[in-house]
Design an enzyme around this catalytic site. Structure first.
Site, PDB file in Angstrom:
ATOM      1  N   LYS A   1      38.813  51.950  35.898  1.00 16.83           N
ATOM      2  CA  LYS A   1      38.791  50.598  35.331  1.00 16.83           C
ATOM      3  C   LYS A   1      37.373  50.044  35.442  1.00 16.83           C
ATOM      4  CE  LYS A   1      41.413  46.223  35.745  1.00 16.83           C
ATOM      5  NZ  LYS A   1      42.377  45.488  36.588  1.00 16.83           N
TER       6      LYS A   1
ATOM      7  N   SER B   1      45.997  43.436  33.863  1.00 22.14           N
ATOM      8  CA  SER B   1      44.701  43.594  33.252  1.00 22.14           C
ATOM      9  C   SER B   1      44.230  45.045  33.153  1.00 22.14           C
ATOM     10  CB  SER B   1      43.659  42.792  34.055  1.00 22.14           C
ATOM     11  OG  SER B   1      43.524  43.326  35.361  1.00 22.14           O
TER      12      SER B   1
ATOM     13  N   SER C   1      48.294  43.631  38.086  1.00 25.11           N
ATOM     14  CA  SER C   1      47.472  44.256  37.049  1.00 25.11           C
ATOM     15  C   SER C   1      47.531  45.773  36.991  1.00 25.11           C
ATOM     16  CB  SER C   1      46.007  43.823  37.217  1.00 25.11           C
ATOM     17  OG  SER C   1      45.855  42.497  36.788  1.00 25.11           O
TER      18      SER C   1
END
Lengths: 542, 541
Positions: free
Chosen positions: B119, B194, B218
């Site tokens: 990420k 996210s 997330s």
């Protein structure tokens, strides 16, 4: 302030971390030799505001209430939350890492030495320690603050509710004072801004960012500039005794912000508080306060007290006055909240008592001990001002040396030598053992005081032992009457004309003979014995 | 824990068993010897399968790298899961080095040949790390996050940086300043967020496993939306050093895998105390992988005696009926496996959402102060300091981020602190205690991972409150600092629909139990395939 000239910050410096820092050769930097600096009692009072009748008049009718906020930079090997070292005067941005630069993803990890120093200072200031405190974030934007917040302590400082004992210098009337200490808390320092000459841009040096500080807040217990300066000087002495900071004001290792208000005597309500910054020496603390007292007292007496507003004023060293820096528009909201990146700070009783046991003898205790030895306050203050001088003195008297004589030697010839050569007592070659030996040799009559002085300069500059020097230079005093007698006889024999004149009534010539004998003995003859024998010989009939 | 000396009975045919033990050892129940069964199951471990293939020279790392890069590129135009893809020559060079090691019979790390997506709010020294924000455009950190460093040290190859909502603030990945990621199951839908890029990439097999971060769900919610396994470890289990902070007291780096085994192996690699993170735990890291019991060796009631509490409040109004029935079905499956199921009520559950949004916003308003354009990132030239700050932040930060900074600044302001931040902390303590109590009476707690399946792109973009409400299932776990595992358990509208995830919540530092249960659950769940149709006809691992 320089900030109004801001035309944008040069930020490229850090962008290509870390190699680019080396390329910033154009930035001026300073390297100042670490010096012990002056203490309040030693500083020359440049302006004699105190002596001015206006000042005396002001103090007659008005009272100043003064509190001091002191920032002490801790001399830990590494910064508070990362492993960068900090050395004053290093090239800009050479001692930085992702943590103290506030790079994304970097996290603070507490240097345990910071806690240790805070506990030492807390104990030395007679504070109550918080067994569990924490760190908080104090939030504001400024380019020298890389994270946009300062890691500090807000509602639970590590230490609070203490006091500091101060002995005022004899030349300012002397006296003992006890000033309250509100709190001691840990926090990190910010970086420094470097403004270019033409003001077109500013640069940030983050070497100092993250260096540990202790903020020490006093109670508003001081009433004069001298008291405030002595409070600060005592704090400096304390942190140096504890070895937690070099306490150097010129380098900014010890910074004082003063809060002062003035009110008519007898009035309970406090006057409007003014903060003074930019105080780089103890004498500037003292003079800025006295200036401010006079300024505010005059406004009071002219009925213009409403012109005293809550503001921050800057001490201008050149003009010797304070000027408005910024007016306060209500209280700043720092939006404090607990620092989530750091666990709470928990102290165990064992940890605290171990530190308490390791504390050195503190200045106040030392002063009382010296006082009880029979030294004058002037001597006491001199000897205890510097922990190394005090240690030297203690070591000297531990050899059995006479206390007063030891003090005199240290404060007299040794101090003068150190001052001339700009050396500290640890730099000189003389050891306490030899000073003790020197004092004993004079007292015991092995050498004269005059010879002692000569040897001393040899000892402080080159070292060696008293015994060795006496032997090497054949300086042992001649105290044998028969030997002196021989020399007296020889001198009298060699100067028959003067002897005749003496015996003819010109008794002043005794000095001449004594001089001749000293010359003959290279000054080693015991003066008392010499005079006794000489007189006998002169006055005896041939 | 399981404790039975019964002869293992197979729930499925032996041909469906999965785990190989090329270098990792697996304990079968208590006393069994090291096993090397070779077969496939609904969710085979990509890591172990590929490792076996590599070490037995059936395939080469270069071939593997090529096939992953090829699939990554093929689907990237429609998915947009990656913000940055490592250049092919660099990936192939690393693969080649690995092949040489294998050729020379040198020892290779446990993650050798594992292609990882990271990420983009996790720092990598050799790739940009933008956190999905314009203000960090082209920003390259000078260091690897601890989790990334550990991955690389154990042989993993970072294949690229995945898309996310800016600074992790969002539940759809539409909040990225750069691109919108699509859900591999339905390109018109969001992958969740996210960590939507990581979830989509693992789901579409663009990488084997991926790192995400979980502040309020997330990792888990996008795992649920994309039909993959998502693991949120206990707060402090994984170092946060190098994770771009959103809300420091809630943030944790988490794992995505296409199987529970992969998520567990990944967790094993990145866990542990770190000198660079004062909030990381010194608690010992167990060998999570050793807990995986191969299907062949499962007994009929492998989870016998395990107490499962279903959180009553999570299956009430506001939760899609298909989600409820899927989770209930999964609970029945757990019961079949031997679990004792009961319903647990957590009255404070609904307080989690407002408490979370106050605390997370407050911390983020502080954590994001460093993005001022002075030292790094995009700077807007200013005639004076105020405009330099203001314009740099105005242009560099997105609207969702600005909204949270404003909310957080407000909540921390003098006069409001007690009413908001302090009160939210009190709620947090209540929630933490209620979970602690419930986890004394139960081994794990169960809830859906999200109240719905993935929604349409744009559907909630202008309705932040609706988006926030979607986090109800996950935020409490962050407030309590507990570990949770999300794994796919069904679909809405039958097997052609969108995947649904079940959330298993464990006691602090009890990831071991979650992984063990999850692994058994996953292997014994029949009738589902969680490979999206997009790539179903492709040769995957």
């Amino acid at each position: 302030m320089a900030l109004t000239l801001f035309r944008g910050l040069q930020s490229n410096c850090c962008r290509l971390y870390p190699s680019v820092f080396d390329a910033r050769k154009h930035v001026r930097y300073f390297r100042v030799r670490s010096s012990q600096g002056q203490t309040a009692t030693q500083e020359k009072q440049q302006t004699q505001l105190k002596a001015s009748p206006k000042y005396e008049e002001a103090l007659k009718n008005y009272e100043a209430v003064i509190g001091i906020e002191t920032h002490v930079q801790l001399s830990t090997l590494t910064k508070a939350f990362c492993s960068c070292p900090y050395n004053y005067g290093d090239q800009p941005n050479t001692s930085v890492c992702p943590v103290c630069m506030g790079l994304p993803g970097a996290l603070p990890v507490l240097n345990s030495k910071v806690i240790e120093s805070a506990v030492k200072v807390g104990l030395a200031l007679n504070c109550k320690l918080s067994l569990s405190s924490k760190f908080d974030r104090k939030q504001y934007f400024y380019p020298d603050l890389p994270k946009g917040y300062q890691i500090s302590q807000f509602d639970i400082p590590i230490a609070a509710g203490g006091y500091l004992d101060v002995d005022l210098p004899v030349e300012f009337g002397g006296g003992h004072r006890k000033f309250g200490v509100t709190r001691v808390h840990m926090e990190e320092d910010a970086g420094k801004l470097l403004h270019t000459g033409n003001g077109s841009f500013s640069q940030v040096d983050l070497n100092r960012a993250g260096v540990p500080l202790l903020e020490i807040v006093s109670e508003p217990d001081m009433r004069t500039g001298t008291e405030a300066a002595e409070y600060a000087a005592e704090l400096q002495r304390l942190v140096r005794y504890l070895g937690v900071s070099n306490g150097n004001m010129q380098e900014g290792s010890l910074r004082c912000d003063v809060n002062i208000s003035v009110r008519p005597h007898g009035q309970l309500e406090l006057g409007t508080k003014v903060e003074i910054k930019n105080l780089n020496s103890f004498s500037s603390v003292s003079r800025a306060i006295d200036y401010e007292i006079l300024r505010q007292a005059q406004l009071h007496s002219q009925g213009q007290a409403d012109e005293i507003v809550q503001e921050t004023r800057l001490w201008e060293e050149g003009a010797q006055k304070t000027v408005t820096m910024r007016k306060k528009e209500g209280l700043a909201d720092y939006r404090y909240f607990p620092e989530p990146d750091l666990p709470g700070v928990n102290l165990s009783e064992e940890y605290i008592s171990a530190i308490r046991d390791s504390l050195p003898e503190l200045p106040e205790t030392k002063r009382r001990r010296y006082e009880n030895m029979g030294l004058t306050m002037q001597d006491v203050l001199f000897l205890t001002n510097d922990i190394n001088v005090a240690a030297f003195f203690d070591a000297t008297i531990a050899t059995g040396a006479d206390i007063k004589l030891a003090a005199n030697w240290i404060m007299g010839d040794i101090a003068a030598y150190m001052k001339n050569e700009k050396l500290s007592i640890n730099d000189i070659k003389l050891t306490p053992r030899e000073l003790g030996e020197l004092i004993a040799s004079i007292k015991g009559g092995t050498i004269s005081g005059k010879i002692g002085k000569e040897i001393l300069f040899e000892l402080v500059a080159k070292g060696g032992t008293v015994k060795g020097l006496i032997q090497e230079k054949d300086l042992v005093q001649i105290a044998d009457p028969s030997e002196i007698e021989k020399i007296v006889d020889k001198v009298l024999e060699n100067n028959p004309k003067q002897l005749e004149q003496y015996r003819g009534g010109k008794t002043k010539l005794q000095g001449f003979f004594a001089g001749q004998i000293m010359k003959e003995t290279k000054g080693k003859a015991n003066p008392a014995l010499l005079n006794k024998i000489l007189l006998e010989k002169l006055n005896s009939k041939p | 824990m399981l404790s039975s000396a019964q002869t293992p009975r197979l729930l499925r045919s032996p041909a469906a068993a999965t785990i190989t033990a090329a270098s990792l050892t697996f304990k079968c129940l208590h006393t069994s010897p090291i096993l090397t069964p070779a077969s496939t199951s609904p969710s085979p471990s990509q890591i172990l399968t590929n490792r076996k293939a590599l070490l037995s020279r059936q395939t080469s790392a270069v071939d593997l790298a090529k096939s992953f890069l090829q699939r990554l590129r093929r689907h990237e135009p429609e998915l947009s899961s990656f913000l940055y893809v490592s250049p092919e020559d660099i990936v192939l060079k690393q693969a080649e080095e690995l092949d040489n090691k294998i050729k020379n019979n040198e020892e290779v790390g446990p993650l050798a040949g594992v292609f990882v997506g990271v990420k983009d709010n996790i720092c990598t020294y050799d790739m940009p790390s933008t956190a999905g924000s314009r203000i960090l455009e082209n920003y390259r950190p000078p260091f690897d996050a601890t989790a990334v460093r550990k991955l690389r040290e154990r042989g993993a190859i970072v294949i690229g940086k995945t898309n996310l909502d800016e600074f992790g603030m969002g539940s759809t990945t539409e909040g990225s300043a750069y691109q919108v990621t699509a859900n591999p199951w339905d390109l018109s839908r969001v992958p969740g967020g996210s960590s939507g890029g990581s979830a989509a990439a693992v789901s579409a097999r663009q990488c084997m496993v991926a790192l995400g971060s979980d502040t309020g769900g997330s990792v888990r919610q996008p795992a649920s939306f994309c039909g993959v396994v998502g693991l949120k470890p206990t707060y402090g289990r994984v170092s946060r050093y190098g994770l771009v902070a959103y809300a420091s007291s809630l943030d944790v780096i988490g794992c995505f895998g296409s199987s529970v085994a992969d998520a567990g192996i990944l967790l094993n690699t990145i866990s542990g105390f770190d000198n660079f993170d004062a909030t990381s735990s010194k608690q010992e890291v167990p060998d999570y992988a050793s807990q995986f019991v191969p299907l062949d060796y499962l007994e009929s009631k492998p989870l016998k005696g395990l107490r499962v509490g279903v959180i009553h409040e999570t299956l009430e109004n506001g939760v899609d009926s298909e989600v409820v029935s899927s989770v209930r079905g999964a609970v029945s499956h757990l019961e079949e496996l031997g679990c004792t199921v009961s319903e647990v009520s957590l009255p404070s559950f609904s307080l989690g959402l407002p408490a979370y949004y106050i605390l997370a916003s407050s911390e983020s308003s502080s954590n994001l102060s460093r993005y001022d354009g002075v030292r790094y990132g995009n700077q807007v030239f200013g005639e004076e300091l105020k405009s330099l700050y203001g314009d740099s932040r105005a242009e560099g930060l997105g609207s969702e981020v600005k909204m949270r900074i404003l909310m957080g600044t407000y909540a921390l302001s003098a006069g409001y602190y007690d009413a908001y931040y302090k009160r939210a902390q009190q709620v947090r303590t209540i929630i933490r205690n209620s979970f602690k109590d419930a986890l004394v009476k139960n081994d794990i707690l169960i809830s859906p991972a999200a109240p719905s399946v993935a929604y349409k792109i744009g559907e909630k973009k202008n309705d932040p409150l609706a988006m926030y409400a979607g986090d109800i299932m996950t935020v409490n776990v962050n407030l309590a600092g507990l570990p949770a595992l999300v794994l796919p358990c069904g679909f809405d509208g039958g097997s052609a629909g969108m995947p649904i995830g079940i959330q298993m919540i464990g006691a602090a530092f009890d990831e071991e139990k979650l992984l063990k249960i999850g692994h058994i659950f996953e292997q014994t769940l029949e009738g589902y395939s969680f490979i999206p149709p997009l790539i179903a006809d492709e040769q995957t691992c």
